[in-house]
Design a protein around this motif. Structure first.
Motif, PDB file in Angstrom:
ATOM      1  N   UNK A  86       0.835  -1.202   0.000  1.00  0.00           N
ATOM      2  CA  UNK A  86       0.000   0.000   0.000  1.00  0.00           C
ATOM      3  C   UNK A  86       0.872   1.256   0.000  1.00  0.00           C
ATOM      4  N   UNK A  87       2.002   1.193   0.707  1.00  0.00           N
ATOM      5  CA  UNK A  87       2.910   2.336   0.730  1.00  0.00           C
ATOM      6  C   UNK A  87       3.439   2.625  -0.676  1.00  0.00           C
ATOM      7  N   UNK A  88       3.858   1.587  -1.392  1.00  0.00           N
ATOM      8  CA  UNK A  88       4.364   1.787  -2.758  1.00  0.00           C
ATOM      9  C   UNK A  88       3.267   2.314  -3.676  1.00  0.00           C
ATOM     10  N   UNK A  89       2.039   1.850  -3.446  1.00  0.00           N
ATOM     11  CA  UNK A  89       0.920   2.393  -4.229  1.00  0.00           C
ATOM     12  C   UNK A  89       0.747   3.885  -3.938  1.00  0.00           C
ATOM     13  N   UNK A  90       0.866   4.265  -2.667  1.00  0.00           N
ATOM     14  CA  UNK A  90       0.765   5.674  -2.297  1.00  0.00           C
ATOM     15  C   UNK A  90       1.860   6.508  -2.948  1.00  0.00           C
ATOM     16  N   UNK A  91       3.067   5.960  -2.969  1.00  0.00           N
ATOM     17  CA  UNK A  91       4.177   6.638  -3.656  1.00  0.00           C
ATOM     18  C   UNK A  91       3.847   6.806  -5.127  1.00  0.00           C
ATOM     19  N   UNK A  92       3.317   5.767  -5.714  1.00  0.00           N
ATOM     20  CA  UNK A  92       2.937   5.800  -7.133  1.00  0.00           C
ATOM     21  C   UNK A  92       1.918   6.911  -7.388  1.00  0.00           C
ATOM     22  N   UNK A  93       0.893   7.002  -6.550  1.00  0.00           N
ATOM     23  CA  UNK A  93      -0.127   8.039  -6.724  1.00  0.00           C
ATOM     24  C   UNK A  93       0.459   9.439  -6.565  1.00  0.00           C
ATOM     25  N   UNK A  94       1.300   9.605  -5.552  1.00  0.00           N
ATOM     26  CA  UNK A  94       1.903  10.911  -5.318  1.00  0.00           C
ATOM     27  C   UNK A  94       2.819  11.346  -6.445  1.00  0.00           C
ATOM     28  N   UNK A  95       3.597  10.406  -6.971  1.00  0.00           N
ATOM     29  CA  UNK A  95       4.546  10.754  -8.033  1.00  0.00           C
ATOM     30  C   UNK A  95       3.850  11.021  -9.365  1.00  0.00           C
ATOM     31  N   UNK A  96       2.627  10.534  -9.526  1.00  0.00           N
ATOM     32  CA  UNK A  96       1.854  10.900 -10.719  1.00  0.00           C
ATOM     33  C   UNK A  96       1.650  12.406 -10.740  1.00  0.00           C
ATOM     34  N   UNK A  97       1.325  12.975  -9.579  1.00  0.00           N
ATOM     35  CA  UNK A  97       1.136  14.427  -9.487  1.00  0.00           C
ATOM     36  C   UNK A  97       2.441  15.174  -9.711  1.00  0.00           C
ATOM     37  N   UNK A  98       3.539  14.611  -9.212  1.00  0.00           N
ATOM     38  CA  UNK A  98       4.845  15.237  -9.436  1.00  0.00           C
ATOM     39  C   UNK A  98       5.147  15.282 -10.938  1.00  0.00           C
ATOM     40  N   UNK A  99       4.864  14.188 -11.634  1.00  0.00           N
ATOM     41  CA  UNK A  99       5.056  14.164 -13.078  1.00  0.00           C
ATOM     42  C   UNK A  99       4.220  15.223 -13.772  1.00  0.00           C
TER      43      UNK A  99
END
Length: 194
Positions: A86-99
């Motif tokens: 779940x943590x890696x999924x959260x990182x994935x979601x957050x980095x989408x916004x960074x992109x």
């Protein structure tokens, strides 16, 4: 800590907004459900009566459906197929916004090199290619890198869509057209999630 950090960002935003002063703007009409529905109807009428906006809407239907499907599948795919947490999924979601932010900042310098429709097509095609690559990703680390690119390529699509609406809608009608467009887009997005 994530909740505390999130709370601090909201407090910072509220503090910044607190100092903004806007003069009194009298309402043009009373607000009621019937007024909102009338404005949505007027916006939709203009949207469908304008060929380029109608074309944008037609293109947006399958895109919004696929975005809804993509969003509903990201979590189970990341956890069950890519064996992420779940943590890696959260990182994935957050980095989408960074992109997305990085893509938007880069567009500030090069947005005038292509026409608005070209940015839209480029963004949608690039996100499609990234989506296919995400489906073929062998692990969550590569998948996280790919969603950064998905967010990055969403920026030109958003830019193109907004420019098309702004350039083809009279100033006093933009709010109604944008509302009609966004309400229908969000309903289609939810259908894709369903």
């Amino acid at each position: 800590w994530a909740c505390w950090l999130d709370a601090v960002t909201f407090a910072f935003s509220a503090t910044c907004i607190w100092f903004v002063r806007v003069g009194h703007v009298p309402p043009e009409e009373e607000t009621s459900v019937s007024v909102v529905l009338r404005n949505l109807q007027a916006g939709a009428g203009f949207l469908f009566a304008t060929p380029v906006l109608r074309s944008l809407f037609i293109v947006s239907v399958p895109v919004s459906l696929s975005f809804g499907l993509w969003n509903s599948l990201l979590l189970p795919y990341a956890i069950h197929v890519l064996r992420g947490t779940e943590f890696e999924y959260g990182i994935q979601e957050g980095l989408t916004s960074v992109g997305f932010v990085i893509g938007s900042l880069l567009l500030a310098n090069i947005a005038d090199r292509w026409r608005d429709g070209q940015w839209l097509v480029f963004g949608y095609l690039a996100m499609g290619v990234v989506g296919i690559a995400y489906g073929l990703a062998p692990n969550i680390g590569i998948a996280i890198g790919l969603v950064i690119f998905s967010g990055f390529f969403n920026a030109p699509a958003v830019l193109g869509r907004r420019l098309i609406v702004q350039r083809n809608t009279p100033r006093d009608f933009r709010g109604r057209v944008n509302s009609a467009f966004f309400v229908s887009r969000d309903v289609i997005f939810l259908a894709g999630m369903g």
